[in-house]
Design an enzyme around this catalytic site. Structure first.
Site, PDB file in Angstrom:
ATOM      1  N   HIS A   1     -43.140  23.218 -30.365  1.00  0.00           N
ATOM      2  CA  HIS A   1     -42.140  22.175 -30.640  1.00  0.00           C
ATOM      3  C   HIS A   1     -41.482  22.418 -31.989  1.00  0.00           C
ATOM      4  O   HIS A   1     -42.165  22.685 -32.979  1.00  0.00           O
ATOM      5  CB  HIS A   1     -42.799  20.784 -30.668  1.00  0.00           C
ATOM      6  CG  HIS A   1     -43.575  20.473 -29.431  1.00  0.00           C
ATOM      7  ND1 HIS A   1     -44.809  21.013 -29.175  1.00  0.00           N
ATOM      8  CD2 HIS A   1     -43.283  19.674 -28.376  1.00  0.00           C
ATOM      9  CE1 HIS A   1     -45.248  20.565 -28.012  1.00  0.00           C
ATOM     10  NE2 HIS A   1     -44.342  19.757 -27.508  1.00  0.00           N
TER      11      HIS A   1
ATOM     12  N   GLU B   1     -46.026  19.286 -35.180  1.00  0.00           N
ATOM     13  CA  GLU B   1     -45.175  19.519 -34.002  1.00  0.00           C
ATOM     14  C   GLU B   1     -44.695  18.203 -33.398  1.00  0.00           C
ATOM     15  O   GLU B   1     -44.422  18.109 -32.197  1.00  0.00           O
ATOM     16  CB  GLU B   1     -45.926  20.371 -32.972  1.00  0.00           C
ATOM     17  CG  GLU B   1     -46.188  21.775 -33.482  1.00  0.00           C
ATOM     18  CD  GLU B   1     -46.232  22.835 -32.396  1.00  0.00           C
ATOM     19  OE1 GLU B   1     -45.788  22.563 -31.273  1.00  0.00           O
ATOM     20  OE2 GLU B   1     -46.703  23.941 -32.699  1.00  0.00           O
TER      21      GLU B   1
ATOM     22  N   LYS C   1     -44.203  25.624 -22.293  1.00  0.00           N
ATOM     23  CA  LYS C   1     -43.335  24.510 -22.686  1.00  0.00           C
ATOM     24  C   LYS C   1     -42.776  24.722 -24.093  1.00  0.00           C
ATOM     25  O   LYS C   1     -43.538  24.955 -25.031  1.00  0.00           O
ATOM     26  CB  LYS C   1     -44.123  23.200 -22.660  1.00  0.00           C
ATOM     27  CG  LYS C   1     -43.308  22.010 -23.159  1.00  0.00           C
ATOM     28  CD  LYS C   1     -44.174  20.805 -23.464  1.00  0.00           C
ATOM     29  CE  LYS C   1     -43.335  19.700 -24.092  1.00  0.00           C
ATOM     30  NZ  LYS C   1     -44.171  18.631 -24.664  1.00  0.00           N
TER      31      LYS C   1
END
Length: 198
Positions: free
Chosen positions: A151, A87, A178
């Site tokens: 991510h 990530e 996030k």
């Protein structure tokens, strides 16, 4: 939007908050960066532990955490992050090592926030792995705020995929959700905004 309170810091209300990362590879570099951040107007500080050369040595990690506690003022909460290579991070970590690091940071009493990759150690349909669930539960038991993260630095997934990630983060116990992606087109930017607004 739910407001998250970490001491006097309120995330989710008011103006956007600023987080500054510490990215040193050695104790000396980490110390220098923390000293520089100390007097800035940053709202909180992230230690990117995956960049530290001795991150898998618990005595060394303990020493850095204690040092950061002495340097950083009480009004700058500390976020502990081990970003895996998959990530965008610097190192790989076996599930046992990832969990041991997270638990150690949580139990140190130094950090106020912990980053946990929602897809770490495989992914259950609609849920999280036992490793991730255990880390989040232990963090919450110690009153540590959990940032669940995902991510993709190769592109931007479709809205439906992003929504599933957000949902998994929410039911997995994340306090702050996030997502970081790599837009390649203007439409990619709109895709991320649409998922966020939804």
């Amino acid at each position: 939007m739910k407001e998250i309170c970490i001491g006097k810091l309120k995330i989710g209300s008011g103006i956007p908050k600023i987080c500054v990362p510490i990215t040193g590879r050695t104790r000396e570099e980490i110390k220098a960066q923390a000293a520089e951040i100390k007097n800035t107007k940053a709202d909180f500080v992230e230690w990117r532990a995956d960049l530290y050369d001795r991150v898998f040595e618990m005595d060394a990690v303990k020493g850095v955490l204690e040092m950061l506690k002495k340097i950083l003022p009480n009004n700058k909460p500390l976020l502990f992050t081990f970003r895996t290579k998959g990530e965008g991070g610097d190192k790989e970590a076996a599930p046992a090592a990832y969990k041991a690091l997270a638990d150690f940071a949580v139990n140190s009493g130094v950090i106020q926030l912990l980053d946990v990759e929602i897809d770490f150690d495989g992914s259950l349909e609609g849920g999280v792995s036992e490793t991730v669930a255990s880390i989040i539960q232990r963090a919450h038991n110690r009153k540590v705020t959990v940032i669940t993260s995902f991510h993709d630095f190769h592109g931007t997934p479709q809205v439906q995929v992003l929504m599933k990630k957000f949902y998994k983060m929410k039911i997995g116990g994340g306090d702050i959700l996030k997502i970081a992606v790599m837009p390649r087109t203007r439409q990619d930017v709109l895709t991320l905004l649409e998922a966020t607004v939804t």
